[in-house]
Write an enzyme that holds these catalytic residues in place. Structure first.
Site, PDB file in Angstrom:
ATOM      1  NE  ARG A 549      -2.293  -1.482   3.321  1.00  0.00           N
ATOM      2  CZ  ARG A 549      -2.783  -1.766   4.508  1.00  0.00           C
ATOM      3  NH1 ARG A 549      -3.942  -1.265   4.887  1.00  0.00           N
ATOM      4  NH2 ARG A 549      -2.113  -2.538   5.330  1.00  0.00           N
ATOM      5  CB  SER A 610       6.768  -6.472   6.953  1.00  0.00           C
ATOM      6  OG  SER A 610       5.946  -5.340   6.979  1.00  0.00           O
ATOM      7  CG  ASP A 664       5.082  -6.163   9.796  1.00  0.00           C
ATOM      8  OD1 ASP A 664       6.069  -6.394  10.516  1.00  0.00           O
ATOM      9  OD2 ASP A 664       4.482  -7.062   9.158  1.00  0.00           O
TER      10      ASP A 664
HETATM   11  C1  BG6 Z   1      -0.681  -4.713   8.348  1.00  0.00           C
HETATM   12  C2  BG6 Z   1       0.539  -4.029   7.852  1.00  0.00           C
HETATM   13  O1  BG6 Z   1      -1.075  -3.923   9.371  1.00  0.00           O
HETATM   14  O2  BG6 Z   1      -0.437  -6.013   8.813  1.00  0.00           O
HETATM   15  C3  BG6 Z   1       1.373  -4.916   6.948  1.00  0.00           C
HETATM   16  O3  BG6 Z   1       0.191  -2.829   7.323  1.00  0.00           O
HETATM   17  C4  BG6 Z   1       1.639  -6.157   7.667  1.00  0.00           C
HETATM   18  O4  BG6 Z   1       2.526  -4.308   6.562  1.00  0.00           O
HETATM   19  C5  BG6 Z   1       0.316  -6.805   7.926  1.00  0.00           C
HETATM   20  O5  BG6 Z   1       2.572  -6.963   7.059  1.00  0.00           O
HETATM   21  C6  BG6 Z   1       0.403  -8.173   8.408  1.00  0.00           C
HETATM   22  O6  BG6 Z   1      -0.714  -8.773   7.949  1.00  0.00           O
HETATM   23  P1  BG6 Z   1      -0.845  -9.609   6.596  1.00  0.00           P
HETATM   24  O7  BG6 Z   1      -1.871 -10.587   6.956  1.00  0.00           O
HETATM   25  O8  BG6 Z   1      -1.268  -8.661   5.551  1.00  0.00           O
HETATM   26  O9  BG6 Z   1       0.488 -10.219   6.342  1.00  0.00           O
HETATM   27  C1  GLC Z   2       8.319 -11.875   8.748  1.00  0.00           C
HETATM   28  C2  GLC Z   2       9.314 -10.768   8.693  1.00  0.00           C
HETATM   29  C3  GLC Z   2       9.104  -9.784   9.808  1.00  0.00           C
HETATM   30  C4  GLC Z   2       7.689  -9.335   9.827  1.00  0.00           C
HETATM   31  C5  GLC Z   2       6.772 -10.514   9.886  1.00  0.00           C
HETATM   32  C6  GLC Z   2       5.321 -10.117   9.880  1.00  0.00           C
HETATM   33  O1  GLC Z   2       8.576 -12.614   9.862  1.00  0.00           O
HETATM   34  O2  GLC Z   2      10.604 -11.299   8.743  1.00  0.00           O
HETATM   35  O3  GLC Z   2       9.975  -8.716   9.691  1.00  0.00           O
HETATM   36  O4  GLC Z   2       7.480  -8.498  10.913  1.00  0.00           O
HETATM   37  O5  GLC Z   2       7.014 -11.367   8.802  1.00  0.00           O
HETATM   38  O6  GLC Z   2       4.965  -9.483   8.716  1.00  0.00           O
END
Ligand code: BG6
Ligand code: GLC
Ligand code: GLC
Length: 924
Positions: A549, A610, A664
């Site tokens: 996003r 992330s 994240d």
């Molecule tokens: C969201 C974040 O809040 O949660 C993302 O904006 C994050 O960056 C995510 O990785 C984790 O959830 P998912 O299910 O989209 O991997």
């Molecule tokens: C993976 C990434 C980590 C992140 C997590 C959740 O473990 O290595 O950095 O926080 O996924 O998205």
């Protein structure tokens, strides 16, 4: 009115022979007998009324609405299909309640080959009257003793023998081997059995008796045994009709019509329990005063009124009441009654059968009467025979009306006007009264003219059918054991979870100290959660979850407003070259800026990235390794902010000011921290899983300074990569790991997060299929396809509001053709996998909050955890299981879980805002 003491009638109740009030009493013997016999005639109209009324009761019961009186029960059995004929093996059948006071034990061999039959061995035991009426335990002990005697001489040996229990009384069945007696019928009335599971009672008795190696796997009504044992003729046999001591029928109903089942496919066998049919409007006109007397003097007055006009237990008794009456009136036996005529139950079905037989001459009838201790006159034989015929004819006609109701039901539910159907018949009345079947057949033709019914006598008195059901039940029980064995390693004990917590604590401490540890414990350079004074407009990027996003975040005194857009990152980009990936990211930013009218403006940008990064400052993050589904080349070991800046430079036209890079977990903690200052932990359970938390700086070896705090990104997804989780890792975890793009890495994440749970389930399903437990052992191409079983299916399948049939629909959409049993097993697999995930996650959170509590030297810590991630948010039970585990393992921490509403993009903007605020301050 005459006194009619021996019939036990009350004065004024209407005497036999003058049934309808107002009719003159017949004056001579012949008329008196005729009058008696006339009461047993039933007209076609009356039969039709019974047929219609019974059909109405059946349909009402199917719809789940009980009538004012329990007319017929329509009890679902756990039999869903008629036999395939492939069942095989030796089975023991124990029959209780079909044929009066006798208990039968059989050993049935199913050959699995159509038409090839092995004669069963069987033995009958007479149940003493006092046992039929005594304590329940005594009855079941008696049954276990008979079984033991039978097995003692059985050549096949009784090790591992499976037993089918034919128990022919109305029962609520809740499984193939679970059945609660509703009420005794026929001649039984043992205490402490109604409301109990009769299978358990039998198992207990078998154990008390010391019989080993016998497994009670199924309980079956005699009607079901009759239907299931029937040799398939032209078509399958889908009705079982029993007229034995009592009477009843079962048939295959469309499951969607059975309200209590909540199942929309296939058929299920329903035991009608028509013996309790009692509609006064329909039955009243055909009931005689003899029926009323019989009912009155029975063990269960008022109950089973229909059965008492048909069942073999009652036909002899009806005949006795008529004969006693006629004797008293001076018509029979020279006007003498006798002890036989006066004692209940003295005339049996076999006597009636013999006397009623058209080939029996007067001499034969005479002899039977004499055997009964009566003193017949030469003229009596004919009258007695006519009484027997009248009673039995009526029984067959009433039974035909009931069967016609079942046929109408089948015509209706199958929408077939002309029904062709096979009815399996069983019971002594059929066996001993050859006329019964012919009257039944004729009457059915009259009442259901569109139905072509063939009557097929049951095999081995239903024993074979019970063996069939037992074979199926045994197979299902074996499957269940295999399922349990397969899932056992997923069911973690409290001790195992506490060990995970302890290992995690140790790994955290080592990671912080810079010692070898699977937890990297990365400093994030975020030193404080927001204080609410942050202001400004910021851009944010959010990469690494389900969605990529780009966001515009406006932080004002009035709160935070966000506009955002989701862009896709095709797999080829995520796993292509780094340059391609970052160019794509910048393209998306440019597009977003244009759409938002921000082109040309250089807003501060926060980058939620992330993945594990080693940070030296807020705007510097060296990607240590990719995780989840990313594998873009030339990025690992590089500063991600530089990679982004280079891409911006390549794109020339844009100006962007990258201020902060944020994991994240950190974004989520900051975002929730903006609302709740107690939020000092960020948890993600989505595509991946991870946690960050506020650590005391003095504990962080790699960052200078001893006072204050810093947010640490634990990167707990990698926990166990040093082999420390191998005790918990199953064969399936290993398979998922091996097939992933990063084998050996992120072992904790692979047991918990959304990217992997569906795959774990898929691997378990493959294994269960190979064992023949699922999908009839047939491997499908679909199930072999990686990632076909999405984690969102777990959330859908485990949703409480979902009926099993919807579970089935989800799986069928996946191209997996399955039965209800399969659907249930898949549900259990999903539950085991997601429960383990939630508990492991809880054990991790417990380790983190306990560490914070100890850091601060507190007796009790009150803290909030900001959480995000599709699995955590969508799964119906995940969050509560995490919370429960934390309560259990960290009892001194009061933990509140806050779901992040705006994703971690907002958090990244807040980190950026804090950084800008601090930068301004230093400039001043
Ligand atoms: C969201 C974040 O809040 O949660 C993302 O904006 C994050 O960056 C995510 O990785 C984790 O959830 P998912 O299910 O989209 O991997
Ligand atoms: C993976 C990434 C980590 C992140 C997590 C959740 O473990 O290595 O950095 O926080 O996924 O998205
Ligand atoms: C009684 C029982 C029923 C059984 C029938 C025939 O009606 O309640 O379960 O099928 O007798 O034996």
């Amino acid at each position: 009115m005459d006194s009619i003491g021996s019939l036990g009638l009350q004065q004024g109740e209407g005497a036999p022979g003058c049934p309808q009030e107002g009719l003159p009493c017949p004056s001579n013997s012949s008329e008196m007998v005729q009058e008696c016999l006339r009461q047993f005639t039933v007209t076609g109209a009356q039969l039709r009324q019974i047929q219609t009324s019974l059909l109405g009761s059946m349909e009402q019961a199917l719809r789940g609405r009980a009538g004012p009186a329990p007319a017929v029960r329509m009890l679902p059995t756990y039999v869903g299909s008629t036999p395939h004929g492939t069942e095989q093996g030796d089975f023991v059948v124990l029959e209780l309640g079909a044929t009066g006071a006798s208990l039968r034990v059989l050993c049935v061999t199913l050959t699995g080959i159509e038409g090839h039959k092995v004669e069963p061995r069987s033995r009958e035991f007479v149940i003493p009257q006092e046992v039929m009426l005594g304590p329940g335990q005594q009855l079941f002990d008696f049954a276990a003793r008979c079984l033991s005697e039978f097995l003692a001489v059985l050549p096949v040996g009784n090790q591992g023998l499976q037993l089918g229990f034919s128990f022919s009384f109305p029962c609520h069945q809740t499984g193939l081997d679970k059945s609660t007696l509703i009420s005794w019928t026929k001649g039984f009335k043992c205490s402490d059995v109604e409301g109990q599971d009769v299978v358990q009672l039998l198992r207990d008795a078998i154990q008390r008796q010391g019989v080993h190696g016998i497994d009670v796997v199924a309980v079956v009504n005699d009607t079901v045994g009759t239907m299931m044992g029937c040799e398939p003729g032209v078509g399958p046999c889908e009705v079982g009709l029993v007229v034995d001591t009592g009477t009843n029928a079962c048939y295959m109903e469309e499951a969607r019509h059975v309200a209590v089942l909540d199942e929309d496919r296939g058929r299920v066998c329903i035991s009608i329990e028509w013996g309790s049919f009692s509609d006064e409007g329909a039955l009243g006109p055909v009931q005689t005063v003899f029926d009323r007397t019989l009912d009155h003097e029975s063990l269960n007055p008022g109950a089973q009124r229909f059965e008492k006009m048909i069942g073999g237990l009652y036909l002899g008794e009806l005949v006795r009441l008529v004969l006693a009456h006629l004797a008293q009136r001076g018509v029979l036996f020279g006007g003498h009654t006798s002890p036989v005529l006066q004692s209940q139950g003295s005339i049996l079905l076999e006597h009636v059968a013999e006397m009623e037989d058209p080939s029996a001459g007067a001499a034969r009838v005479h002899a039977v009467l004499q055997d009964l201790g009566l003193n017949p006159k030469p003229s009596d034989a004919e009258w007695v025979q006519r009484v027997c015929v009248a009673v039995c004819t009526r029984a067959a006609q009433l039974c035909a009306a009931a069967l016609a109701a079942v046929l109408s039901r089948l015509q209706h539910s199958r929408e077939q006007q002309a029904l062709q159907i096979a009815v399996a018949t069983g019971g002594q009345v059929f066996e001993r009264h050859p006329r019964f079947l012919s009257v039944l057949r004729e009457t059915v033709m009259l009442l259901a003219p569109d139905c072509d019914v063939s009557f097929i006598p049951s095999v081995d008195g239903g024993g074979r059918g019970v063996a069939m059901v037992t074979a199926v039940a045994a197979r299902l029980a074996a499957h269940r054991r295999l399922l349990e064995e397969t899932l056992a390693p997923f069911r973690l004990t409290r001790e195992q979870l506490a060990a995970v917590q302890a290992q995690m604590r140790e790994a955290m401490a080592k990671g912080l100290q810079g010692e070898a540890s699977s937890l990297r414990m990365l400093p994030t350079y975020v030193r404080a959660t927001p204080d609410g004074s942050e202001r400004g407009d910021f851009l944010a990027l959010d990469l690494g979850g389900t969605n990529f996003r780009v966001l515009l975040v406006r932080v004002t005194a009035g709160g935070v407003q966000i506009s955002s857009q989701i862009y896709s990152i095709p797999e080829c980009v995520a796993q292509g070259s780094g340059q391609q990936l970052f160019d794509h990211i910048v393209d998306c930013i440019v597009d977003f800026q244009q759409k938002q009218g921000l082109s040309g403006q250089s807003l501060p940008l926060g980058f939620t990235f992330s993945f594990p990064c080693r940070q030296m400052g807020l705007d510097q993050g060296i990607l240590l390794n990719w995780t989840k589904g990313f594998k873009a080349s030339d990025c690992e070991g590089q500063d991600v902010v530089c990679l982004l800046r280079e891409a911006i430079r390549r794109r020339q036209a844009v100006e962007l000011n990258v201020v902060a890079i944020v994991n994240d977990t950190v974004g989520t903690m900051m975002s929730c921290g903006y609302e709740d200052p107690r939020c000092e932990v960020g948890l993600i359970v989505g595509t991946g899983t991870n946690v960050c938390y506020m650590e005391e700086l003095r504990n962080v070896a790699s960052v200078d300074g001893d006072s204050g705090q810093m947010c640490i990104n634990t990167e707990w997804g990698a926990f166990g990569d040093d082999g420390s989780l191998s005790m918990l890792s199953t064969y399936f975890d290993a398979s998922v790991d091996q097939a992933s793009i990063n084998p050996g890495k992120q072992r904790f994440e692979k047991m918990i997060s959304g990217m992997y749970l569906g795959e774990i389930v898929r691997h378990i399903l493959l294994h269960l299929t190979s064992l023949g437990v699922l999908f009839r052992g047939q491997q499908t191409q679909r199930l072999q396809t990686r990632d076909i079983f999405k984690t969102k299916f777990l959330s859908e399948i485990e949703s409480d509001s979902l009926a099993l049939r919807q579970v089935r629909a989800i799986l069928e959409d996946l191209g997996l053709p399955l039965t209800s049993d399969d659907a249930l097993m898949v549900l259990e697999v999903c539950q085991a996998v997601s429960q383990r995930a939630a508990q492991l996650c809880g054990a991790g959170v417990a380790a983190v909050v306990e560490k914070i509590r100890e850091n601060r030297g507190l007796e009790e810590l009150t803290i909030s955890v900001g959480v995000d991630g599709t699995l955590y948010k969508l799964h119906p039970h995940f969050s509560s299981l995490v919370a429960a585990t934390v309560r259990e393992l960290a009892p001194r921490c009061v933990v509140t879980f806050l779901q992040s509403e705006d994703g971690s993009g907002k958090g990244a903007a807040l980190v950026t805002a804090v950084a800008c605020r601090l930068a301004q301050r230093t400039r001043v």
